[in-house]
Design an enzyme around this catalytic site. Sequence first.
Site, PDB file in Angstrom:
ATOM      1  N   PHE A 126     -45.576  48.144  76.298  1.00  0.00           N
ATOM      2  CA  PHE A 126     -46.653  47.938  77.268  1.00  0.00           C
ATOM      3  C   PHE A 126     -47.484  49.220  77.315  1.00  0.00           C
ATOM      4  O   PHE A 126     -46.916  50.323  77.340  1.00  0.00           O
ATOM      5  CB  PHE A 126     -46.058  47.625  78.647  1.00  0.00           C
ATOM      6  CG  PHE A 126     -47.071  47.210  79.668  1.00  0.00           C
ATOM      7  CD1 PHE A 126     -47.611  45.939  79.647  1.00  0.00           C
ATOM      8  CD2 PHE A 126     -47.516  48.098  80.641  1.00  0.00           C
ATOM      9  CE1 PHE A 126     -48.564  45.545  80.585  1.00  0.00           C
ATOM     10  CE2 PHE A 126     -48.461  47.726  81.578  1.00  0.00           C
ATOM     11  CZ  PHE A 126     -48.988  46.435  81.546  1.00  0.00           C
ATOM     12  N   ASP A 195     -36.845  50.662  79.185  1.00  0.00           N
ATOM     13  CA  ASP A 195     -37.699  49.968  80.157  1.00  0.00           C
ATOM     14  C   ASP A 195     -37.168  48.539  80.267  1.00  0.00           C
ATOM     15  O   ASP A 195     -37.186  47.777  79.299  1.00  0.00           O
ATOM     16  CB  ASP A 195     -39.153  49.978  79.663  1.00  0.00           C
ATOM     17  CG  ASP A 195     -40.112  49.327  80.657  1.00  0.00           C
ATOM     18  OD1 ASP A 195     -39.698  48.396  81.375  1.00  0.00           O
ATOM     19  OD2 ASP A 195     -41.293  49.725  80.685  1.00  0.00           O
ATOM     20  N   TYR A 220     -40.946  43.339  90.797  1.00  0.00           N
ATOM     21  CA  TYR A 220     -41.801  42.230  91.231  1.00  0.00           C
ATOM     22  C   TYR A 220     -41.801  41.051  90.276  1.00  0.00           C
ATOM     23  O   TYR A 220     -42.433  40.033  90.552  1.00  0.00           O
ATOM     24  CB  TYR A 220     -43.244  42.714  91.467  1.00  0.00           C
ATOM     25  CG  TYR A 220     -43.872  43.490  90.325  1.00  0.00           C
ATOM     26  CD1 TYR A 220     -44.410  42.844  89.227  1.00  0.00           C
ATOM     27  CD2 TYR A 220     -43.926  44.873  90.369  1.00  0.00           C
ATOM     28  CE1 TYR A 220     -44.980  43.560  88.192  1.00  0.00           C
ATOM     29  CE2 TYR A 220     -44.493  45.605  89.343  1.00  0.00           C
ATOM     30  CZ  TYR A 220     -45.023  44.936  88.250  1.00  0.00           C
ATOM     31  OH  TYR A 220     -45.588  45.653  87.220  1.00  0.00           O
ATOM     32  N   LYS A 221     -41.069  41.150  89.169  1.00  0.00           N
ATOM     33  CA  LYS A 221     -40.992  40.042  88.220  1.00  0.00           C
ATOM     34  C   LYS A 221     -39.785  39.171  88.570  1.00  0.00           C
ATOM     35  O   LYS A 221     -39.792  38.478  89.582  1.00  0.00           O
ATOM     36  CB  LYS A 221     -40.933  40.582  86.790  1.00  0.00           C
ATOM     37  CG  LYS A 221     -42.151  41.427  86.396  1.00  0.00           C
ATOM     38  CD  LYS A 221     -42.043  41.920  84.971  1.00  0.00           C
ATOM     39  CE  LYS A 221     -43.110  42.962  84.620  1.00  0.00           C
ATOM     40  NZ  LYS A 221     -44.473  42.433  84.630  1.00  0.00           N
ATOM     41  N   ARG A 369     -48.600  32.762  77.182  1.00  0.00           N
ATOM     42  CA  ARG A 369     -47.294  33.314  77.544  1.00  0.00           C
ATOM     43  C   ARG A 369     -46.721  32.551  78.726  1.00  0.00           C
ATOM     44  O   ARG A 369     -47.383  32.391  79.756  1.00  0.00           O
ATOM     45  CB  ARG A 369     -47.433  34.805  77.877  1.00  0.00           C
ATOM     46  CG  ARG A 369     -46.140  35.570  77.848  1.00  0.00           C
ATOM     47  CD  ARG A 369     -46.390  37.046  78.111  1.00  0.00           C
ATOM     48  NE  ARG A 369     -46.836  37.277  79.480  1.00  0.00           N
ATOM     49  CZ  ARG A 369     -46.546  38.363  80.194  1.00  0.00           C
ATOM     50  NH1 ARG A 369     -45.804  39.312  79.656  1.00  0.00           N
ATOM     51  NH2 ARG A 369     -46.982  38.505  81.421  1.00  0.00           N
TER      52      ARG A 369
END
Length: 394
Positions: A126, A195, A220-221, A369
Amino acid sequence: MSEPTLLAKELDQADELAPLRDRFVLDDVVYLDGNSLGALPAHVPDRVADVVRRQWGDLRIRSWEESGWWTAPERIGDRIAPLVGAAPGQIVVGDSTSVNVFKALVAAIRMADAGRDELLVDATTFPTDGYIAESAARLTGRTLRPVTPAEVPGALGDRTAAVLLNHVDYRTGRLHDLPALTAAVHAAGALAVWDLCHSAGALPVGLDEHGVDLAVGCTYKYLNGGPGSPAYLYVRKGLQDRFDSPLPGWNSHAEPFGMSPSYRPAAGAVRGRVGTPDILSLLALEAALDVWDGVSVAAVRAKSLALTDFFLRCVAEYTEPGRVECVTPERHAERGSQIALRCPDAGEVMKRLIARGVVGDFRHPDVLRFGFTPLYTGFRDVERAARVLGEELA
């Protein structure tokens, strides 16, 4: 009913995690974007209201002690620990993923031997992780070398100080081999920083089991902590007394209220703290983690694989051959909890899907996605998503 529709109904009836759906605020939308923002746990609004009205409104400053605000970063870290395979006392919650990546990388470089002047970073990472790695390399006088995870074993050497890798590729959903890569990094005498943003809460991680040195992740995922909820930092117990944070704040001081002009780090994972915690977000996250009570990460992983398998089967059933290409690995050992499909008009297709109540997301330039959150995603959701996708691609 079509065969996929009947099968979806049967799979939902046999799903042992199906009752967890009632723990979330959901509507008629098929929500397959939980890998960007998890759904709201139903009990969180009332818990947050109590924090605001009673703990802040009535108790005010007393809540730092009486409501446990001061110890929240470590307490909530211990709630996350079982979800990533860590013993208590190794995770502290606070700051953003980016800030924690910076802390972890610079601390890893400081722990490495002086002659190790190279930092390896996942070339498919990312973007923010790459930006932070580049800055950390400049600040510490190291050379940054981007390599793909597959290239890491061949790129390691006696110059390698640390390696920053993603457990799951955010674009493709590819799951990288954390145990093997960590072992390779250690064999070269370097430190491994992982990560976990796209794996924690979706699949077993095994930080302690596999000897990971440092790890970071967002909440938050798949952990459903809410927009902008604080990230976490894992520091392996055996490294904690050597962890030298590049951001030494008063919250990580051995005597935070001593107001000493000189810094002396606290013991343990508390060294990862910096400034005053974001209490409202922290306690919303703490409430959200209640949905994990009694839930097995192994069961979550099994359902995740079943959901993604079924989605691919339905996509093959409902779409014309060659219209989309799956870029997520077929092998379970290489798959996270998402499916990425490539098609030339992906951006417009996703807009039409969302308009019809199937929410995924688009990744430039041509990827659809879909993230599958086993706690609240059902097989009928999956079938509907694939069917609508087929109609929009026709």
